[in-house]
Design a protein around this motif. Sequence first.
Motif, PDB file in Angstrom:
ATOM      1  N   ILE A   1     -10.369  10.428   0.978  1.00  0.00           N
ATOM      2  CA  ILE A   1      -9.629   9.979  -0.306  1.00  0.00           C
ATOM      3  C   ILE A   1     -10.721   9.227  -1.072  1.00  0.00           C
ATOM      4  O   ILE A   1     -10.917   9.512  -2.131  1.00  0.00           O
ATOM      5  N   ALA A   2     -11.477   8.646  -0.498  1.00  0.00           N
ATOM      6  CA  ALA A   2     -12.767   7.962  -1.056  1.00  0.00           C
ATOM      7  C   ALA A   2     -13.715   8.962  -1.622  1.00  0.00           C
ATOM      8  O   ALA A   2     -14.178   9.159  -2.770  1.00  0.00           O
ATOM      9  N   GLU A   3     -13.699  10.062  -0.920  1.00  0.00           N
ATOM     10  CA  GLU A   3     -14.790  11.062  -1.421  1.00  0.00           C
ATOM     11  C   GLU A   3     -14.081  11.883  -2.463  1.00  0.00           C
ATOM     12  O   GLU A   3     -14.747  12.291  -3.510  1.00  0.00           O
ATOM     13  N   LEU A   4     -12.820  12.145  -2.473  1.00  0.00           N
ATOM     14  CA  LEU A   4     -12.046  12.803  -3.409  1.00  0.00           C
ATOM     15  C   LEU A   4     -12.157  12.048  -4.956  1.00  0.00           C
ATOM     16  O   LEU A   4     -12.488  12.617  -5.969  1.00  0.00           O
ATOM     17  N   CYS A   5     -11.934  10.708  -4.568  1.00  0.00           N
ATOM     18  CA  CYS A   5     -12.093   9.631  -5.798  1.00  0.00           C
ATOM     19  C   CYS A   5     -13.380   9.674  -6.498  1.00  0.00           C
ATOM     20  O   CYS A   5     -13.731   9.984  -7.647  1.00  0.00           O
TER      21      CYS A   5
ATOM     22  N   LEU B   1      -3.409  10.604  -7.979  1.00  0.00           N
ATOM     23  CA  LEU B   1      -2.156  10.083  -7.403  1.00  0.00           C
ATOM     24  C   LEU B   1      -2.312  10.349  -5.827  1.00  0.00           C
ATOM     25  O   LEU B   1      -2.152  11.333  -5.318  1.00  0.00           O
ATOM     26  N   THR B   2      -2.435   9.186  -5.188  1.00  0.00           N
ATOM     27  CA  THR B   2      -2.367   9.388  -3.673  1.00  0.00           C
ATOM     28  C   THR B   2      -1.874   8.286  -3.098  1.00  0.00           C
ATOM     29  O   THR B   2      -1.472   7.041  -3.443  1.00  0.00           O
ATOM     30  N   THR B   3      -1.059   8.614  -1.872  1.00  0.00           N
ATOM     31  CA  THR B   3      -0.482   7.678  -1.151  1.00  0.00           C
ATOM     32  C   THR B   3      -1.302   6.788  -0.118  1.00  0.00           C
ATOM     33  O   THR B   3      -1.122   5.648  -0.016  1.00  0.00           O
ATOM     34  N   THR B   4      -2.269   7.272   0.114  1.00  0.00           N
ATOM     35  CA  THR B   4      -3.190   6.695   1.274  1.00  0.00           C
ATOM     36  C   THR B   4      -4.485   6.040   0.020  1.00  0.00           C
ATOM     37  O   THR B   4      -4.834   6.623  -0.707  1.00  0.00           O
ATOM     38  N   TRP B   5      -5.109   4.817   0.437  1.00  0.00           N
ATOM     39  CA  TRP B   5      -5.934   4.223  -0.196  1.00  0.00           C
ATOM     40  C   TRP B   5      -7.430   4.876   0.064  1.00  0.00           C
ATOM     41  O   TRP B   5      -7.521   5.479   1.178  1.00  0.00           O
ATOM     42  N   PRO B   6      -8.188   4.828  -0.873  1.00  0.00           N
ATOM     43  CA  PRO B   6      -9.677   5.452  -0.522  1.00  0.00           C
ATOM     44  C   PRO B   6     -10.279   4.462   0.423  1.00  0.00           C
ATOM     45  O   PRO B   6     -10.340   2.869   0.050  1.00  0.00           O
ATOM     46  N   SER B   7     -11.063   4.643   1.338  1.00  0.00           N
ATOM     47  CA  SER B   7     -11.562   3.728   2.297  1.00  0.00           C
ATOM     48  C   SER B   7     -12.920   3.053   1.370  1.00  0.00           C
ATOM     49  O   SER B   7     -13.414   3.438   0.587  1.00  0.00           O
TER      50      SER B   7
END
Length: 564
Positions: free
Chosen positions: A199-203, A168-174
């Motif tokens: 966030i992309a790296e986290l996903c 769950l994130t507020t910011t989109w993954p690049s």
Amino acid sequence: MAAKMSVPNTLQFSDIKPTDQISFVFGSINGQLQPAFSKLSTLHAKNAFSFAIVTGNLFSAEQDDEQLTQLLDGQIQIPCPTYFTVGTVALPPRVVERIEKDEEVAPNLHYLGKRSTTKTSEGVRIVTLGGLLDPNIIAGLSKEQIAPFHTEGDAKSLRGADNADILLTTTWPSDVWKNSAKAKEMSINNTTAPSSPAIAELCEALKPKYHLSVSPGDFCFEREPFFPEQVEENQDKGIPLTRFISLAPWGNAAKAKSMYAFTLNRDAIITPPVGSTITPFYKPAAMKRSADDAGFSRFSHGDSRHERKSHRRHRERSPPPGPERCFFCLCNPNLSTHMVGCIGEAAYLATAKGPLTTSDTYKEQGLNFPGHFVITPVDHLATLNKTELGEEQAKTTFIEMNRFRESLQSMVSTLSKHKLGAVTWEISRARNIHAHWQFLPVPIELVSKGLVEAGFRVLAEDMKLGKFIAKDFQTADEVEGDYFRVWIWGEEDDEKESGKVIGKSLLMQFGDEIRFDLQYPRKVMAKLLKLEKRTFWQDVVQTEEEETAEVSAFREAFKEWNFT
């Protein structure tokens, strides 16, 4: 393909069974507490949700004080455990006060924190990172859990969670919009919503089953499922599949999707569902293409002129590309999705790159597009056979491919008022990269006078490829070894022999000693149609704009025959 899927589609509330363990998701509620939770109560009474999640902002920047008081006093009923994080606006002071005192915000309402890993009572693992990226903090972790900002350090620290059912994130993954036909259709790009490489790296690290986020406007972006570039060879684990879903705000004026229900699938996914793609975060390594790769491009049909030269050097042949590099596979990130006309359950139809015919070739006969198509099975396999697919799936795939062929035949015949017939061919070789058929309209006179058949027979004899026999069959299992097959079809006008239908299936088998020219069928048709200058597809490649326009014209013409 559909029979292999173990991934459910998006649930409609009417589809849910009482035995399902269902989760519910809201888009940003933005302070509309009473109506939103009232809606949740109504749905929960019918579906018994395990828990609910609010993405984005539960509260608004100018929160209605009366509704907030009702919520904090327990006067607004929340029917199931409901989780939220901080979004793009600060939490109301009275809510912050309860969080800092480690008190319950309201009955059944739980704050996940800004940066956290939570396991629900059902065993669902939720990794959370709320807020937007704070560009002023270069390194380190946030000192608090309340403000609507996070750091890159926060995102990096959560990679240690190792895995997640829900991210769950507020910011989109690049780059989440990359390789996505839906994103292209909706014109979604790096300006659509706040996004972050962290966030992309986290996903990418957690590989969650669901990545939930929030849309900044009145739209919902439900991306095609995606899977990693590399997958561990462990059949028990299967393929990690992630669904990225960004819901519209609740109660939005556009009535875009703002609620979502799903069940977490715990079964191992062996085959990605139709329409899924390789991860959008994939960064291909710079590498020199082999001669074999160079000759294989989107709908090139493997007929590279460079292939003739490569045979002069004896070297070990490089292995064929897998699905992520195969230019016939829907999961390839470099797939020319604008050329896909329609997708069925087991096969899809696309226009050919560098078509032999043009939009003008059959203009007088009623076609305003080239009519050169490729019919391709969704599954990645060299030949259409029962050994790899299983008897039922092989039969299903052949039936659907054949239905595409017959639909195209009917379309060109009807639109041309029976002035056009059609030729469809298949080159089946064990060392093919991806099985497919090619379809091409042809003047009915060439069919009725036997000139198409004669053309294939004569050139095959000249090239010493083999002999033809008449044989009607389905899959490659029914023929020994490699082969070339061609269907010749036409329906003569009603005024001529009462609308006689001409149909013939010819088979030519060839062994390993035959160096089969993959250009052979195109050479035959180019000569018959007097289009010799267009024999090589590489010489007549169109711009993406031209290809897109022709696909659009085809889709419009094909509506009556489109069964997908």
